[in-house]
Design an enzyme around this catalytic site. Sequence first.
Site, PDB file in Angstrom:
ATOM      1  N   ASP A 126       1.007  20.651 -20.375  1.00 52.06           N
ATOM      2  CA  ASP A 126       0.316  19.377 -20.556  1.00 52.06           C
ATOM      3  C   ASP A 126       1.276  18.531 -21.379  1.00 52.06           C
ATOM      4  O   ASP A 126       1.420  18.710 -22.586  1.00 52.06           O
ATOM      5  CB  ASP A 126      -1.020  19.558 -21.277  1.00 52.06           C
ATOM      6  CG  ASP A 126      -1.763  18.232 -21.402  1.00 52.06           C
ATOM      7  OD1 ASP A 126      -1.081  17.186 -21.504  1.00 52.06           O
ATOM      8  OD2 ASP A 126      -3.005  18.219 -21.408  1.00 52.06           O
TER       9      ASP A 126
ATOM     10  N   PHE B  78     -19.724  14.698 -25.747  1.00 53.29           N
ATOM     11  CA  PHE B  78     -19.316  13.835 -26.858  1.00 53.29           C
ATOM     12  C   PHE B  78     -19.175  12.377 -26.443  1.00 53.29           C
ATOM     13  O   PHE B  78     -19.345  11.478 -27.253  1.00 53.29           O
ATOM     14  CB  PHE B  78     -17.994  14.324 -27.459  1.00 53.29           C
ATOM     15  CG  PHE B  78     -16.886  14.450 -26.449  1.00 53.29           C
ATOM     16  CD1 PHE B  78     -16.763  15.596 -25.680  1.00 53.29           C
ATOM     17  CD2 PHE B  78     -15.989  13.419 -26.257  1.00 53.29           C
ATOM     18  CE1 PHE B  78     -15.763  15.704 -24.724  1.00 53.29           C
ATOM     19  CE2 PHE B  78     -14.977  13.509 -25.314  1.00 53.29           C
ATOM     20  CZ  PHE B  78     -14.875  14.667 -24.534  1.00 53.29           C
TER      21      PHE B  78
ATOM     22  N   LYS C 205      -0.638   7.889 -23.125  1.00 51.27           N
ATOM     23  CA  LYS C 205      -0.207   8.209 -24.494  1.00 51.27           C
ATOM     24  C   LYS C 205       1.306   7.949 -24.619  1.00 51.27           C
ATOM     25  O   LYS C 205       1.727   6.816 -24.783  1.00 51.27           O
ATOM     26  CB  LYS C 205      -0.560   9.665 -24.826  1.00 51.27           C
ATOM     27  CG  LYS C 205      -2.038   9.897 -25.125  1.00 51.27           C
ATOM     28  CD  LYS C 205      -2.876  10.032 -23.900  1.00 51.27           C
ATOM     29  CE  LYS C 205      -4.223  10.665 -24.163  1.00 51.27           C
ATOM     30  NZ  LYS C 205      -5.070  10.659 -22.948  1.00 51.27           N
TER      31      LYS C 205
ATOM     32  N   TYR D 155       0.838  -1.199   0.000  1.00 50.36           N
ATOM     33  CA  TYR D 155       0.000   0.000   0.000  1.00 50.36           C
ATOM     34  C   TYR D 155       0.875   1.252   0.000  1.00 50.36           C
ATOM     35  O   TYR D 155       0.580   2.211  -0.703  1.00 50.36           O
ATOM     36  CB  TYR D 155      -0.933   0.013   1.228  1.00 50.36           C
ATOM     37  CG  TYR D 155      -1.930   1.140   1.159  1.00 50.36           C
ATOM     38  CD1 TYR D 155      -3.139   0.981   0.495  1.00 50.36           C
ATOM     39  CD2 TYR D 155      -1.637   2.389   1.703  1.00 50.36           C
ATOM     40  CE1 TYR D 155      -4.040   2.017   0.393  1.00 50.36           C
ATOM     41  CE2 TYR D 155      -2.530   3.440   1.606  1.00 50.36           C
ATOM     42  CZ  TYR D 155      -3.736   3.251   0.948  1.00 50.36           C
ATOM     43  OH  TYR D 155      -4.633   4.284   0.837  1.00 50.36           O
TER      44      TYR D 155
ATOM     45  N   PHE E 227      -8.285  21.567 -24.148  1.00 53.68           N
ATOM     46  CA  PHE E 227      -8.576  20.141 -24.243  1.00 53.68           C
ATOM     47  C   PHE E 227      -9.792  19.878 -23.356  1.00 53.68           C
ATOM     48  O   PHE E 227      -9.949  20.525 -22.321  1.00 53.68           O
ATOM     49  CB  PHE E 227      -7.384  19.249 -23.855  1.00 53.68           C
ATOM     50  CG  PHE E 227      -7.756  17.806 -24.036  1.00 53.68           C
ATOM     51  CD1 PHE E 227      -7.907  17.288 -25.317  1.00 53.68           C
ATOM     52  CD2 PHE E 227      -8.080  17.004 -22.959  1.00 53.68           C
ATOM     53  CE1 PHE E 227      -8.351  15.982 -25.504  1.00 53.68           C
ATOM     54  CE2 PHE E 227      -8.517  15.695 -23.147  1.00 53.68           C
ATOM     55  CZ  PHE E 227      -8.656  15.189 -24.422  1.00 53.68           C
ATOM     56  N   THR E 228     -10.617  18.932 -23.770  1.00 52.34           N
ATOM     57  CA  THR E 228     -11.936  18.740 -23.145  1.00 52.34           C
ATOM     58  C   THR E 228     -11.862  18.580 -21.618  1.00 52.34           C
ATOM     59  O   THR E 228     -12.493  19.346 -20.884  1.00 52.34           O
ATOM     60  CB  THR E 228     -12.629  17.511 -23.765  1.00 52.34           C
ATOM     61  OG1 THR E 228     -11.730  16.399 -23.693  1.00 52.34           O
ATOM     62  CG2 THR E 228     -12.995  17.767 -25.219  1.00 52.34           C
TER      63      THR E 228
ATOM     64  N   ARG F 172     -14.112  15.403 -33.467  1.00 47.07           N
ATOM     65  CA  ARG F 172     -13.478  16.483 -32.718  1.00 47.07           C
ATOM     66  C   ARG F 172     -13.933  17.778 -33.376  1.00 47.07           C
ATOM     67  O   ARG F 172     -13.281  18.321 -34.249  1.00 47.07           O
ATOM     68  CB  ARG F 172     -11.945  16.381 -32.757  1.00 47.07           C
ATOM     69  CG  ARG F 172     -11.383  15.185 -32.020  1.00 47.07           C
ATOM     70  CD  ARG F 172     -11.147  15.354 -30.534  1.00 47.07           C
ATOM     71  NE  ARG F 172     -12.271  15.135 -29.661  1.00 47.07           N
ATOM     72  CZ  ARG F 172     -12.159  14.748 -28.378  1.00 47.07           C
ATOM     73  NH1 ARG F 172     -10.984  14.494 -27.854  1.00 47.07           N
ATOM     74  NH2 ARG F 172     -13.211  14.631 -27.619  1.00 47.07           N
TER      75      ARG F 172
END
Length: 490
Positions: free
Chosen positions: A224, A458, A267, A81, A133-134, A391
Site C-alpha cells: 500500500d 465511523f 495523499k 475517452y 486499514f479500514t 481512529r
Amino acid sequence: MQHKNGNSRSRRSWAEPYKIKMVEPIKLTTREQREKAIAAAGYNTFLLRSDDVYIDLLTDSGTNAMSDNQWAGMLLGDESYAGSRNFDHLQDAITKYYGYKHTIPTHQGRGAEHILSMLTIRDGDSIPGNMYFTTTRMHQELAGGHFVDVIIDEAHTPSSQHPFKGNIDLDKLQSVIDEVGVVHIPYLCMHATVNMAGGQPISMANMRAASKLCHDQNIPVYLDATRAVENAYFIKTREEGFENTSIADILKEMCSYSDGCTMSGKKDCLVNIGGFLALNDDELADRARNECVIYEGLHTYGGMAGRDMEAMARGIEESVSYDHLHARIGQVVYLGEQLLAAGVPIVEPIGGHGVFVDARRFLPHLTQEQFPAQALAAALYVDSGVRGMERGAVSAGRDPDTGENRKSRLELVRLTLPRRVYTQAHMDVTAESVIDLFEKRDRIRGLAFSYEPDHLRFFRARFNPIGGKQILDDSPFSTQSKSLSDTAKI
Ligand code: F0G
C-alpha cells in the site's frame, strides 16, 4: 547532525519551500455555533459541514494544495475517452519513480483495493499485513478473505519509541503461513507508512526480509504505497546507510520488494482525487484492466479526467523532493513537539502525516465503550473549530463473523495535516486548543451510539453525550460512571 525526527539540529529557523499565490478564506465561528453544529452532526466530525470548520485536520486525503506547475498541467488535459496522452505521462511517472511495469488507473485508492482483492482473494483466505486499514480490510472481507495483523507489538504501544513501528513481525508472519498454509495466503499486504499506527514507517531492512520470506514461499507481496514517499523520508533520516541516498532511489528500492501496489493518489501524489493499481505481472495486469473497465472506467482513465492524471504525474515528480518532505514532515513534528512539551499524550515517535493524540491517556475517566477518541475529537471542535478524526474503537468496527465490537488497542484522535495547506501559525492555534482541553479534560463526556451503520461505521455513525447535554461542560462534573449500563440511560 540529525534530530530524532529527521530535522537537522540547526539553530536557524526553516520555512516552507514555496510561497502562497492564492488564498481561500476560512471562517471563525463562536462556541455556541460550534456546539449546535456538532450536535447536528451527531458528534461525528465526518458529518460536520466544512464551512463550519476553522482548521481542517480531518484528513490529508485529497486535501493537498497543488502547485502552479500542476495547475498548468490541468489546462493540458486531454479529455479523450480513450488513449489520453495524460495517461502516458502518468504511467511514465509511475514507472520512473515507483518502478512498476503496468499502471491501472482508478478513481481513488479503494478502487485499486477492490480490483486487487477481487482478482487474488478466494473464500476463506487469510491476508497478513502490518495493521489493517479500514477500506483495505473491507475489500479483503468482501472478497471472502480475512485480515491478520502481523505488525510488531510496539506498534500498539503509543509511548514506544521504536523508530520503525510499522515493521512486520517476521515470526508472526511465518506462524500465519504455517497455520493456514501457503495456498490460503493470496499475498502479504505491506503498508508504508502505517496509517492506523500513527503514520509510522517500515524500515528498508524489514521490507527486504518480509519480501524474501514471502517470495521464498511463492507468496506475492503488494505494497500500500499511499504514503510510501513519506516512508522513504523516514528511511533516509532514521535508517543507517541511507543518509546519502535520494528519496527517489529509496522509493524505487522499497517498491522493488513488492510485486505491485495499490495507491491512493490523494495523499503523497499531491492531488485532490485519483489512484492506481500498479503491477509487474503481465497476466494479472491484463485481468485487472478487464475489471477496471467494469468498475472504474476505460483502462486508460479509470475514473480520472485527463487533467487529473496530468496533475498526478506532475505531483509524483514533486513529491520525491527532499525539501518538500522536510517541510511537510517538519510541520507535523512542529505541532507534535508543542503537544509533547505540554505533557499531552501522543503517539511517539511523531508520525509522517499527522499527530495522533492518545485519547486513552488523555481521558482516563472514560472507558473504551464510551468512545474517548470520538468524544475528544468532538470536544476539540467545540473548543476551537479544529476538526480531527477518531481512529479507535469506532473505526475498528465489528467482527463480521461474531458481530462483536473489535478490540482496538489504540484509541487515537488523528490531527492530520494536509500537504502545503496550513502555516505554522495554524499549528500554534491547534496546539493551544489541544493543550487548553488537556487542562480541562475532566469536563469531556463520553459518547454512545444513536445510529450505527453496517459497514465502515465511523464515516456516518451518530452519537449522544452520556449523562448530560454537552460534550464539553463549562464546569467539571463529578466522576462519570464507567459502567456500560449508563449508556442505556441516555
Ligand atoms: N490505504 C491507506 C493507507 C489510506 O490511508 C487510505 C485512505 C486508503 C488506502 C484508501 O484510499 O481514500 O483514496 O480510497 N485514507 C484516508 C484517510 C481516507 O483519511 O486516511 P482512498
